[in-house]
Structure formats: C-alpha cells, structure tokens
Design a protein around this motif. Structure first.
Motif, PDB file in Angstrom:
ATOM      1  N   GLY A   1       7.426   8.923  -1.544  1.00  0.00           N
ATOM      2  CA  GLY A   1       6.472   7.867  -1.216  1.00  0.00           C
ATOM      3  C   GLY A   1       7.028   6.763  -0.348  1.00  0.00           C
ATOM      4  N   TYR A   2       6.098   6.088   0.310  1.00  0.00           N
ATOM      5  CA  TYR A   2       6.391   4.881   1.085  1.00  0.00           C
ATOM      6  C   TYR A   2       5.485   3.760   0.598  1.00  0.00           C
ATOM      7  CZ  TYR A   2       8.763   7.665   4.737  1.00  0.00           C
ATOM      8  OH  TYR A   2       9.620   8.480   5.436  1.00  0.00           O
ATOM      9  N   ILE A   3       5.966   2.554   0.713  1.00  0.00           N
ATOM     10  CA  ILE A   3       5.115   1.388   0.480  1.00  0.00           C
ATOM     11  C   ILE A   3       5.101   0.547   1.750  1.00  0.00           C
ATOM     12  CG2 ILE A   3       7.026   0.069  -0.572  1.00  0.00           C
ATOM     13  CD1 ILE A   3       4.827  -1.329  -2.295  1.00  0.00           C
ATOM     14  N   VAL A   4       3.911   0.159   2.153  1.00  0.00           N
ATOM     15  CA  VAL A   4       3.739  -0.689   3.331  1.00  0.00           C
ATOM     16  C   VAL A   4       3.525  -2.120   2.856  1.00  0.00           C
ATOM     17  CG1 VAL A   4       2.377  -1.150   5.397  1.00  0.00           C
ATOM     18  CG2 VAL A   4       2.723   1.212   4.639  1.00  0.00           C
TER      19      VAL A   4
ATOM     20  N   THR B   1       7.355  -0.708   6.435  1.00  0.00           N
ATOM     21  CA  THR B   1       7.399   0.414   5.502  1.00  0.00           C
ATOM     22  C   THR B   1       8.793   0.623   4.920  1.00  0.00           C
ATOM     23  OG1 THR B   1       5.746   1.469   6.912  1.00  0.00           O
ATOM     24  CG2 THR B   1       6.762   2.825   5.228  1.00  0.00           C
ATOM     25  N   SER B   2       8.851   0.950   3.649  1.00  0.00           N
ATOM     26  CA  SER B   2      10.116   1.294   2.999  1.00  0.00           C
ATOM     27  C   SER B   2       9.860   2.392   1.974  1.00  0.00           C
ATOM     28  CB  SER B   2      10.733   0.068   2.324  1.00  0.00           C
ATOM     29  OG  SER B   2       9.834  -0.501   1.387  1.00  0.00           O
TER      30      SER B   2
ATOM     31  N   PHE C   1       0.849  -1.187   0.000  1.00  0.00           N
ATOM     32  CA  PHE C   1       0.000   0.000   0.000  1.00  0.00           C
ATOM     33  C   PHE C   1       0.893   1.249   0.000  1.00  0.00           C
ATOM     34  CE2 PHE C   1      -2.044  -3.546   2.006  1.00  0.00           C
ATOM     35  CZ  PHE C   1      -3.311  -3.565   1.438  1.00  0.00           C
ATOM     36  N   ILE C   2       0.621   2.170  -0.921  1.00  0.00           N
ATOM     37  CA  ILE C   2       1.499   3.314  -1.130  1.00  0.00           C
ATOM     38  C   ILE C   2       0.844   4.623  -0.690  1.00  0.00           C
ATOM     39  CG2 ILE C   2       2.592   4.744  -2.919  1.00  0.00           C
ATOM     40  CD1 ILE C   2       3.213   2.186  -4.457  1.00  0.00           C
TER      41      ILE C   2
ATOM     42  N   SER D   1       9.534   8.826  12.516  1.00  0.00           N
ATOM     43  CA  SER D   1       9.083   7.633  13.235  1.00  0.00           C
ATOM     44  C   SER D   1       9.260   6.378  12.385  1.00  0.00           C
ATOM     45  CB  SER D   1       7.608   7.786  13.632  1.00  0.00           C
ATOM     46  OG  SER D   1       7.436   8.823  14.563  1.00  0.00           O
ATOM     47  N   ILE D   2       8.923   6.484  11.104  1.00  0.00           N
ATOM     48  CA  ILE D   2       9.067   5.347  10.199  1.00  0.00           C
ATOM     49  C   ILE D   2      10.533   4.961  10.040  1.00  0.00           C
ATOM     50  CG2 ILE D   2       8.851   4.658   7.776  1.00  0.00           C
ATOM     51  CD1 ILE D   2       6.194   6.228   7.738  1.00  0.00           C
ATOM     52  N   LYS D   3      11.397   5.960   9.968  1.00  0.00           N
ATOM     53  CA  LYS D   3      12.830   5.692   9.841  1.00  0.00           C
ATOM     54  C   LYS D   3      13.347   4.931  11.064  1.00  0.00           C
ATOM     55  CE  LYS D   3      17.320   7.952   9.224  1.00  0.00           C
ATOM     56  NZ  LYS D   3      18.020   9.261   9.067  1.00  0.00           N
ATOM     57  N   ASN D   4      12.884   5.318  12.241  1.00  0.00           N
ATOM     58  CA  ASN D   4      13.348   4.691  13.480  1.00  0.00           C
ATOM     59  C   ASN D   4      12.687   3.350  13.742  1.00  0.00           C
ATOM     60  OD1 ASN D   4      15.026   6.880  14.029  1.00  0.00           O
ATOM     61  ND2 ASN D   4      13.436   7.968  15.176  1.00  0.00           N
TER      62      ASN D   4
END
Length: 218
Positions: free
Chosen positions: A179-182, A117-118, A78-79, A91-94
């Motif tokens: 963007g991120y993709i989960v 997430t990436s 999911f993007i 937060s996502i990075k950590n």
C-alpha cells in the motif's frame, strides 16, 4: 478523421453551494463521499464510488494517469494498494508527488487532491492483503504488473501454477505488492452549477499544518 463533439454538453442544474465550510477538508471529503454511497444504495446502483484517477510523472518526464481504487481514508491521507514494481510504483519512487481525482456524475462533483506518497508499513499491507479474496491474492503473485507478456494464455498458466503452489496453504503477500498513503497538501472541491458558474473551493496546507481555504473562479 474529424468528429465534431461541440454539441455534446450537459447543463448542470444542481444549485448546491458551500453553506458550511469546515476548517479541515477531510470533513468535506467524507461528507461528499458518504453522500455518493447513500445515493448508490438508494438507487440500487453498484458502481465503484472509490474509483479515482492517479497521476504520476513517468520516466520520460511526462504525466501518466490511470484508475485505482481508494481503500481507506483518514485525516492522515488516502490509501491505495498496487504493485511496487509497476510503472506507477517506479514513478512514485522517482517522484512521490501525485494527483488524485474523483468525479461523480450523478451529483456533478469533482475532487482533486495533490499530495506526497509514501509506502505503508509492512504490517498494514499484510493486514489488507489477508482480507483480499483468494483469487485476487493469486493474481498478485501471477502478474508482474506493467511487464510485457506473450499472450493471455501465458498469464493464465502462471495463475494455475501459483494456485497449485498455494493449495492448502496460506497465501502470503508478495514483497513487491503493498500500500501507499497520499498525504495531501492541496485539495480542491468542484460542484457543477447552471450557466457554467461552477463552485470551486480549494484548501492549501501551510507549513504550520493549518489548512487555508479559498474560493476560486470557475
């Protein structure tokens, strides 16, 4: 102040059940999502079907939830797009594990997604940024999301500054926006039912990339 909300309740009347349970949860997600779009078109409603809550773990170790917009989905994940330097980006990075949640009131349906997430590839983020309205592109340059500002006037001045800077020029994507993709490992489908005997179906991804599906008590 005490406000009693005990009488606020909804009696779910729909009797939808999981007649056909697909092996892959993305098929069920697509079925539910497209159904919501059809309902809106049929009833001339203009709401954001793709609005979803995004929960992350903050610097203090506590959960943080906000609404973002789903922009694409496939069997890969999911993007969504945002500012990489925002509180959610940090937060996502950590801690890249996140939770997504959809709730559609008209059909009494909820979907909860847990995943990793990436960041998307630069080319993908560039392609999406180029499709955005010019006003949205300028906002990405004008706002350092989650940072303190003096007032709204400060933000408006920055918007005008970037509008002048990019006048008659192509607006490029800021390096801090994309963007991120989960990639999900757990997806739960919830269908409201009479007498609170709700239907719950949960998919769990195993190490061999096979989805295991089970029904849960409401």
């Amino acid at each position: 102040m005490i406000t009693d909300l005990s009488r606020l309740r909804k009696n779910y009347k729909k009797r939808n059940v999981f007649n056909k349970i697909p092996d892959n949860p993305f098929y069920l997600f697509d079925d539910w999502f497209q159904n919501e779009i059809l309902i809106q078109k049929k009833n001339n409603i203009n709401q954001e079907v793709n609005a979803m809550s995004l929960s992350t773990i903050g610097k203090d170790g506590g959960p943080e939830t906000r609404i973002v917009l789903l922009k694409e989905y496939s069997k890969n994940g999911f993007i969504f797009y945002t500012n990489y330097l925002s509180s959610k980006g940090i937060s996502i990075k950590n801690f890249p594990k996140v939770c997504l949640s959809f709730f559609w009131n008209r059909t009494d349906r909820q979907i909860i997604i847990k995943g990793v997430t990436s960041k998307l590839k630069i080319k993908k983020s560039n392609e999406y940024f180029d499709k955005r309205p010019i006003e949205n592109q300028l906002s990405s340059w004008s706002s350092r999301q989650s940072t303190f500002i003096l007032n709204k006037d400060f933000l408006e001045k920055k918007y005008k500054k970037w509008s002048f800077f990019f006048k008659n020029k192509k607006i490029t994507r800021p390096f801090y926006w994309g963007g991120y993709i989960v990639s999900p490992y757990k997806i739960e489908f919830w269908q409201g039912q009479p007498n609170r005997l709700h239907n719950r179906l949960v998919y769990q991804l195993k190490e061999d990339k096979i989805w295991i599906v089970k029904q849960l008590s409401p």
